[in-house]
Design a protein around this motif. Sequence first.
Motif, mmCIF file in Angstrom:
data_model
loop_
_atom_site.group_PDB
_atom_site.id
_atom_site.type_symbol
_atom_site.label_atom_id
_atom_site.label_comp_id
_atom_site.label_asym_id
_atom_site.label_seq_id
_atom_site.Cartn_x
_atom_site.Cartn_y
_atom_site.Cartn_z
ATOM 1 N N LEU A 118 23.721 48.487 2.050
ATOM 2 C CA LEU A 118 23.340 47.129 2.424
ATOM 3 C C LEU A 118 24.384 46.512 3.361
ATOM 4 C CD1 LEU A 118 21.919 45.805 -0.961
ATOM 5 C CD2 LEU A 118 20.624 46.468 1.075
ATOM 6 N N ARG A 119 25.660 46.747 3.105
ATOM 7 C CA ARG A 119 26.690 46.208 4.005
ATOM 8 C C ARG A 119 26.549 46.793 5.408
ATOM 9 N NH1 ARG A 119 30.240 46.777 -0.610
ATOM 10 N NH2 ARG A 119 30.771 44.699 -1.426
ATOM 11 N N SER A 120 26.129 48.059 5.492
ATOM 12 C CA SER A 120 25.938 48.671 6.812
ATOM 13 C C SER A 120 24.821 47.990 7.583
ATOM 14 C CB SER A 120 25.638 50.168 6.662
ATOM 15 O OG SER A 120 24.307 50.395 6.207
ATOM 16 N N ARG A 121 23.970 47.247 6.872
ATOM 17 C CA ARG A 121 22.874 46.512 7.505
ATOM 18 C C ARG A 121 23.164 45.021 7.586
ATOM 19 N NH1 ARG A 121 17.891 49.971 7.334
ATOM 20 N NH2 ARG A 121 16.836 48.084 8.001
ATOM 21 N N GLY A 122 24.429 44.650 7.359
ATOM 22 C CA GLY A 122 24.840 43.258 7.511
ATOM 23 C C GLY A 122 24.562 42.385 6.311
ATOM 24 N N ILE A 123 24.212 42.987 5.171
ATOM 25 C CA ILE A 123 23.821 42.231 3.975
ATOM 26 C C ILE A 123 24.979 42.217 2.986
ATOM 27 C CG2 ILE A 123 22.233 42.187 2.010
ATOM 28 C CD1 ILE A 123 20.185 43.591 3.940
ATOM 29 N N LEU B 118 16.427 40.252 2.070
ATOM 30 C CA LEU B 118 17.857 40.096 1.816
ATOM 31 C C LEU B 118 18.580 39.554 3.053
ATOM 32 C CD1 LEU B 118 18.640 43.337 -0.231
ATOM 33 C CD2 LEU B 118 18.481 40.985 -1.101
ATOM 34 N N SER B 119 18.074 39.893 4.226
ATOM 35 C CA SER B 119 18.667 39.361 5.455
ATOM 36 C C SER B 119 18.472 37.850 5.530
ATOM 37 C CB SER B 119 18.039 40.032 6.679
ATOM 38 O OG SER B 119 18.293 41.421 6.678
ATOM 39 N N LEU B 120 17.273 37.381 5.174
ATOM 40 C CA LEU B 120 17.030 35.936 5.165
ATOM 41 C C LEU B 120 17.846 35.251 4.077
ATOM 42 C CD1 LEU B 120 13.194 35.896 5.797
ATOM 43 C CD2 LEU B 120 14.973 35.052 7.326
ATOM 44 N N ARG B 121 18.084 35.934 2.980
ATOM 45 C CA ARG B 121 18.890 35.347 1.913
ATOM 46 C C ARG B 121 20.341 35.148 2.340
ATOM 47 N NH1 ARG B 121 21.802 36.732 -2.702
ATOM 48 N NH2 ARG B 121 21.402 35.335 -4.479
ATOM 49 N N PHE C 243 13.618 40.777 10.532
ATOM 50 C CA PHE C 243 14.769 39.885 10.387
ATOM 51 C C PHE C 243 16.063 40.629 10.094
ATOM 52 C CE2 PHE C 243 11.447 36.636 9.852
ATOM 53 C CZ PHE C 243 11.934 35.689 10.752
ATOM 54 N N ASN C 244 16.001 41.871 9.637
ATOM 55 C CA ASN C 244 17.243 42.626 9.511
ATOM 56 C C ASN C 244 17.769 43.021 10.888
ATOM 57 O OD1 ASN C 244 18.602 45.692 8.845
ATOM 58 N ND2 ASN C 244 19.274 43.914 7.660
ATOM 59 N N ASP C 245 16.866 43.363 11.797
ATOM 60 C CA ASP C 245 17.291 43.604 13.180
ATOM 61 C C ASP C 245 17.944 42.346 13.751
ATOM 62 O OD1 ASP C 245 16.409 46.185 13.176
ATOM 63 O OD2 ASP C 245 14.580 45.798 14.317
ATOM 64 N N ASP C 246 17.352 41.183 13.466
ATOM 65 C CA ASP C 246 17.911 39.928 13.971
ATOM 66 C C ASP C 246 19.293 39.666 13.384
ATOM 67 O OD1 ASP C 246 15.484 39.724 15.207
ATOM 68 O OD2 ASP C 246 15.043 37.705 14.506
ATOM 69 N N LEU C 247 19.467 39.936 12.089
ATOM 70 C CA LEU C 247 20.770 39.728 11.462
ATOM 71 C C LEU C 247 21.833 40.600 12.104
ATOM 72 C CD1 LEU C 247 22.595 38.606 9.187
ATOM 73 C CD2 LEU C 247 21.749 40.471 7.737
ATOM 74 N N ARG C 248 21.494 41.846 12.365
ATOM 75 C CA ARG C 248 22.479 42.751 12.952
ATOM 76 C C ARG C 248 22.755 42.436 14.416
ATOM 77 N NH1 ARG C 248 20.525 48.658 11.239
ATOM 78 N NH2 ARG C 248 18.452 47.729 11.423
ATOM 79 N N GLY D 244 24.009 38.176 14.073
ATOM 80 C CA GLY D 244 24.945 37.756 13.054
ATOM 81 C C GLY D 244 24.333 36.670 12.185
ATOM 82 N N ALA D 245 25.006 36.354 11.088
ATOM 83 C CA ALA D 245 24.457 35.381 10.141
ATOM 84 C C ALA D 245 24.329 33.995 10.756
ATOM 85 C CB ALA D 245 25.327 35.340 8.885
ATOM 86 N N LEU D 246 25.311 33.585 11.559
ATOM 87 C CA LEU D 246 25.244 32.252 12.155
ATOM 88 C C LEU D 246 24.046 32.135 13.097
ATOM 89 C CD1 LEU D 246 28.990 31.408 12.919
ATOM 90 C CD2 LEU D 246 27.489 30.359 11.195
ATOM 91 N N GLY D 247 23.871 33.129 13.950
ATOM 92 C CA GLY D 247 22.750 33.098 14.883
ATOM 93 C C GLY D 247 21.416 33.163 14.181
ATOM 94 N N LEU D 248 21.325 34.017 13.153
ATOM 95 C CA LEU D 248 20.074 34.108 12.407
ATOM 96 C C LEU D 248 19.781 32.800 11.691
ATOM 97 C CD1 LEU D 248 17.665 35.713 11.281
ATOM 98 C CD2 LEU D 248 19.164 36.505 9.439
ATOM 99 N N GLY D 249 20.813 32.177 11.124
ATOM 100 C CA GLY D 249 20.606 30.907 10.434
ATOM 101 C C GLY D 249 20.045 29.837 11.347
ATOM 102 N N GLU D 250 20.596 29.717 12.541
ATOM 103 C CA GLU D 250 20.090 28.729 13.496
ATOM 104 C C GLU D 250 18.648 29.035 13.879
ATOM 105 O OE1 GLU D 250 22.746 28.817 16.781
ATOM 106 O OE2 GLU D 250 24.438 27.972 15.670
#
Length: 350
Positions: free
Chosen positions: A147-152, A249-252, A319-324, A327-333
């Motif tokens: 999961l960490r390898s996928r930014g989670i 999990l990416s959205l979380r 959304f996992n592609d978007d997270l990677r 990043g979390a800040l960009g996905l959050g916005e």
Amino acid sequence: MGRLSNRAAELSERLTQNVQAVCRHYLPSGRREGRYWMVGDVAGAPGRSLYVRLFETGRGAIGNWVDAATGEHGDLVDLIRLNQRHVRLAETINEAERFLSLPPSAADGTSTSTTFAKPAPAGSTSAAKRLFSASKPLTGSLAASYLRSRGINRAFDLPALRFHPRCYYRANEDDAPGTPGAFPAMIAAVSDDDGVQTGTHRTWLDPTGAKKANVASPRRAMGNILGNAVRLGQADDILIAGEGIETMLSLREVLPTMPMAAATSSAHLAAILFPPSLKRLYVARDRDAAGDAAFGILTNRAKAAGIELVSLMPDFADFNDDLRQHGALGLGEQVRLQLHEQDRTRFSAQ
């Protein structure tokens, strides 16, 4: 017409006793995955939108099928009628009788002395619970590394997720010869609205923990999955639902207090059961045809139930592609711009 209908019902019962033979004969591009035969559509195109139930459970009868892309459903007589493009029921009855006159070996590659016994209601829910109970906490495991390898990074306190170091894997015809019979796996509990576990989802992992296992079907579910989901928080009036566990999990990562549900596939997303108190459903969509079809079915179901449906679209495939990528800040916005204003404040990141 009454006589034909009665004959069709009789043939439907006989066909269910040979359900795998029916699937192999009329849908040869499909394949068995767990308790279902998966294929693209009633014509037999490759894909995963249509699933035929191979085992009877409390959720549905053996031989029943659903096409998540079109909403079509029925029994095996209906499947043959649509597959063969018949106009009249009599044509389908003749075809079913012709098929059933074949020895089993001609349709399914088994001995003519072998009879397809009607499977008993499989104890797969119990087996699913046993697998989950036998699994270990996620923290510090290979699944946590995956999961960490996928930014989670926020998944490790979730009771629905666990890890099994050597989870049985049944290879199919698409796997390479010599595929191992077990891999480490991320294990997820599938539950109903009340939190009662009904199934288990497995994601087999490469021993390095950097990716999924190199197998034909790295994700499979067992137990009663239809209508249920991997629950990430208890839903009341607001819920985000999507297909994949990693997607949710990416959205979380950016909405940690928002209740979420991973339905595990587009077909199951289309059929997810709504909590009785639900007022607004956000759908985390994947950018593919199956995701579009699932959203279309959910649109009709939500409208009939008086639930507001809101689409959440990723920039990339999911959304996992978007997270990677962002990043979390960009996905959050990106995600908060798609939420209702009151939900932005209520479910702000912590």
